[in-house]
Motif scaffolding. Sequence first.
Motif, PDB file in Angstrom:
ATOM      1  N   ALA A  95     -60.711 -43.374  35.083  1.00 18.91           N
ATOM      2  CA  ALA A  95     -60.195 -43.159  33.557  1.00 18.91           C
ATOM      3  C   ALA A  95     -60.208 -41.566  33.434  1.00 18.91           C
TER       4      ALA A  95
ATOM      5  N   ASP B 297     -49.865 -43.401  32.185  1.00 15.14           N
ATOM      6  CA  ASP B 297     -50.902 -44.169  32.020  1.00 15.14           C
ATOM      7  C   ASP B 297     -50.461 -45.453  31.401  1.00 15.14           C
TER       8      ASP B 297
ATOM      9  N   ARG C 163     -53.028 -44.581  36.139  1.00 18.73           N
ATOM     10  CA  ARG C 163     -53.297 -43.359  35.577  1.00 18.73           C
ATOM     11  C   ARG C 163     -52.602 -42.146  35.993  1.00 18.73           C
TER      12      ARG C 163
ATOM     13  N   GLY D 242     -51.746 -47.019  28.495  1.00 19.12           N
ATOM     14  CA  GLY D 242     -53.327 -46.898  28.667  1.00 19.12           C
ATOM     15  C   GLY D 242     -53.657 -46.557  27.494  1.00 19.12           C
TER      16      GLY D 242
ATOM     17  N   THR E  14     -57.363 -45.834  29.728  1.00 20.07           N
ATOM     18  CA  THR E  14     -57.234 -44.644  30.769  1.00 20.07           C
ATOM     19  C   THR E  14     -57.727 -43.260  30.174  1.00 20.07           C
ATOM     20  N   THR E  15     -57.953 -43.239  28.974  1.00 23.96           N
ATOM     21  CA  THR E  15     -58.453 -41.921  28.309  1.00 23.96           C
ATOM     22  C   THR E  15     -59.688 -42.529  27.497  1.00 23.96           C
TER      23      THR E  15
ATOM     24  N   ARG F 296     -49.765 -38.340  25.924  1.00 24.44           N
ATOM     25  CA  ARG F 296     -50.139 -39.681  26.273  1.00 24.44           C
ATOM     26  C   ARG F 296     -50.127 -40.622  25.099  1.00 24.44           C
TER      27      ARG F 296
END
Length: 381
Positions: A133, A357, A375, A54, A94-95, A347
């Motif tokens: 997210a 993720d 996620r 992600g 995702t972040t 992550r």
Amino acid sequence: MNVEVILTNARIVTADSEFDGTVVVRDGLIAEVADCRSHVADALDLEGDYLVPGLVELHTDNMEKHFAPRPGVRWPSLSAVMAHDTQIAAAGITTVFDSLALGDVRGDTDRVLNRERMIDAVLAASERRLFRADHRLHLRCEIVADDAVDAVDRWIDLSLVGLLSINDHTPGQRQFLDPEKLRLYHTKKYGMTNEEFALFSARTTELHHKNAARHRREIVARAQARALPIASHDDATREHVQEAVENGMTIAEFPTTREAAEASREAGLAVLVGAPNLVMGGSHSGNIAAIDLLRDGHADILSSDYVPASLMESVFKLSAAEVGISLPEAVRAASLTPARAVGLGDRGEIAPQRRADLVRVRESEGAPVVRAVWRVGERVV
């Protein structure tokens, strides 16, 4: 409860390699990464699509356009923040660190008038677990604004605040060193007449002399007291970079010249460049092209800035550009490197014990198409 997801027949992109294989997700974490195909009956066949971590976005003001889709329009907060989140997740991010402008050199613009609504909406949606997210807050501190320090004091201790940047958009200071490009930008983008631009420039320069140095000192001190990562913004000279180093900054956002980017890398700062710049082949402001900085090893992090989809597109465009950057290296610039720059060590890469993720991507006619996003092991797109 032991929840397991098996993703197989994927082209897996790790931090340093790519290969065909399988990723096993267990209880939200990556449990196994193997270079073979799984024959478990309920394994999900990715049909040879890429599986990348992600993406991690440190600087986007994309949320603003959802709260003010047209000048003066105030869109309902929950609807606006969820539309933004949907766009972010669908881009494979995702972040995300949502950038909030604490001040604007143009005065009480929509981004300033809506900032409290935006912050409240992010906090509420996060608390209610509505987001696809993982949203954090990036406080963009416009140090010429009269209320810059008061705004920082109001929001710096929110739990979602994870990054602070120092901005000075005074004409001629950083983003635009060429006065003519600056005039053209403002008259074209904001519809100013030459006379209005002259008044704007004079007023903002006065505010700069009044506030900038004092506000920089006070805001940096507050960030340092809380061990918050601090970024510089639009550095153009070695003197700008030296000031950033003296302020304890660790990220250089959008350096506008090769000189500033080189000095930032030499000083150990992580250099962030715009993915739209890379996708479009250059800066809309006439500054240094991102591809040139990346080719020369003077940039580390990609940011979607104002176009969420540009982040994944820039990753694949960069790896195909024949500038000596592989797909794993390009992916790392949009995932692991930004995660580490803000202290998120859990992550940003496909590796055992990292957060699951993950993004499934298929190339179609040279363009990356996001087909699925997970996620913490849960499919969200």
